[in-house]
Scaffold this active site. Structure first.
Site, PDB file in Angstrom:
ATOM      1  N   CYS A 117      -3.859  -3.094  -4.285  1.00 43.15           N
ATOM      2  CA  CYS A 117      -2.524  -2.673  -4.725  1.00 43.15           C
ATOM      3  C   CYS A 117      -1.818  -3.774  -5.532  1.00 43.15           C
ATOM      4  CB  CYS A 117      -1.696  -2.211  -3.538  1.00 43.15           C
ATOM      5  SG  CYS A 117      -0.259  -1.197  -3.996  1.00 43.15           S
ATOM      6  N   ARG A 155       7.174   7.590  -6.335  1.00 45.71           N
ATOM      7  CA  ARG A 155       6.050   6.895  -5.730  1.00 45.71           C
ATOM      8  C   ARG A 155       4.872   7.844  -5.545  1.00 45.71           C
ATOM      9  NH1 ARG A 155       7.527   1.946  -4.334  1.00 45.71           N
ATOM     10  NH2 ARG A 155       5.494   1.593  -3.362  1.00 45.71           N
ATOM     11  N   HIS A 160      -4.774   0.980   0.638  1.00 48.69           N
ATOM     12  CA  HIS A 160      -4.438   0.178   1.817  1.00 48.69           C
ATOM     13  C   HIS A 160      -5.185   0.789   3.002  1.00 48.69           C
ATOM     14  CE1 HIS A 160      -1.072  -1.963  -0.088  1.00 48.69           C
ATOM     15  NE2 HIS A 160      -0.692  -0.813  -0.615  1.00 48.69           N
TER      16      HIS A 160
END
Length: 244
Positions: free
Chosen positions: A94, A128, A193
């Site tokens: 990320c 997002r 993640h």
């Protein structure tokens, strides 16, 4: 045999337990009788890339990435660029993935120039991209990777970089071109993640094999009993493909 892992900015870039990727790599090496040493290198500490065999960079928020710009400009960026070109393996997640690129431009037009080790750039957006992801991965002979993404940056790859994988479920790099992550030389970069490696043992072993082969000329990892890890992977894959 021994691998020396460098964990860059462990106290700053560690969203969603990203350091679990380092723990996973260490344990899978130890289970095979291979020694491992982890060195954390943070703000204000010198980086001597040639002292390490494998690098990990975790994720961080936009503010945390901006905080690191001055430290990177003080010499670390040049060390990282040279290490990437020299074939040192990297796993970047990320924010760490974005930092390896040329720049990040926020949704309101503020540009942060980053390391420039990879031919890619990131542009922020207001919405997002969040959720569990599933993508195929060429480095795993068509096998799949499961993870979790939460990012507002859209990353676009240049011609010298290929995606780590192709999206089956989720947004990936930008929600537009179907790519996820980046591969260049021995860099493995992803938005996933979760943390990524415990649920994807084949990807972990691929990265470790690259590091061992670079150091010792050849490498073969003995198989492990990955029943628990694969059960976690397969459960998420079934959930994400149930309605497709």
């Amino acid at each position: 045999m021994e691998l020396k892992i460098c964990h860059l900015y462990p106290d700053v870039l560690n969203l969603y337990g990203d350091r679990g990727n380092v723990l996973c790599m260490c344990q899978r090496l130890r289970w095979r009788g291979i020694d491992v040493a982890v060195t954390g290198v943070s703000v204000g500490e010198p980086l001597h890339a040639a002292d390490h065999d494998l690098f990990f960079i975790g994720g961080g928020q936009d503010f945390e990435q901006e905080v690191l710009l001055e430290d990177l400009a003080g010499g670390k960026a040049a060390e990282i660029r040279a290490a990437v070109e020299d074939g040192l393996p990297f796993l970047a997640i990320c924010g760490g993935y974005q930092m390896l690129g040329s720049y990040y431009k926020t949704w309101d037009g503020v540009q942060c120039d980053f390391i420039g080790a990879l031919d890619l750039y990131t542009v922020g957006c207001r919405e997002r991209m969040i959720g569990n992801v599933l993508f195929s991965c060429d480095d795993l002979d068509g096998g799949t990777v499961v993870g979790f993404e939460n990012h507002s940056g859209k990353t676009y790859l240049g011609p010298s970089v290929r995606p780590l994988g192709r999206m089956i479920s989720g947004h990936g790099n930008n929600g537009e071109d179907g790519g996820e992550g980046a591969r260049y030389r021995n860099v493995f970069a992803s938005y996933s993640h979760g943390c990524l490696l415990p649920k994807n043992p084949a990807l972990c072993d691929r990265i470790l094999t690259e590091a061992l082969a670079r150091k010792y000329g050849e490498a073969r990892l003995e198989p492990l009993d990955d029943a628990l890890e694969l059960a976690a992977h397969d459960y998420m894959e079934r959930r994400l493909t149930a309605n497709k």
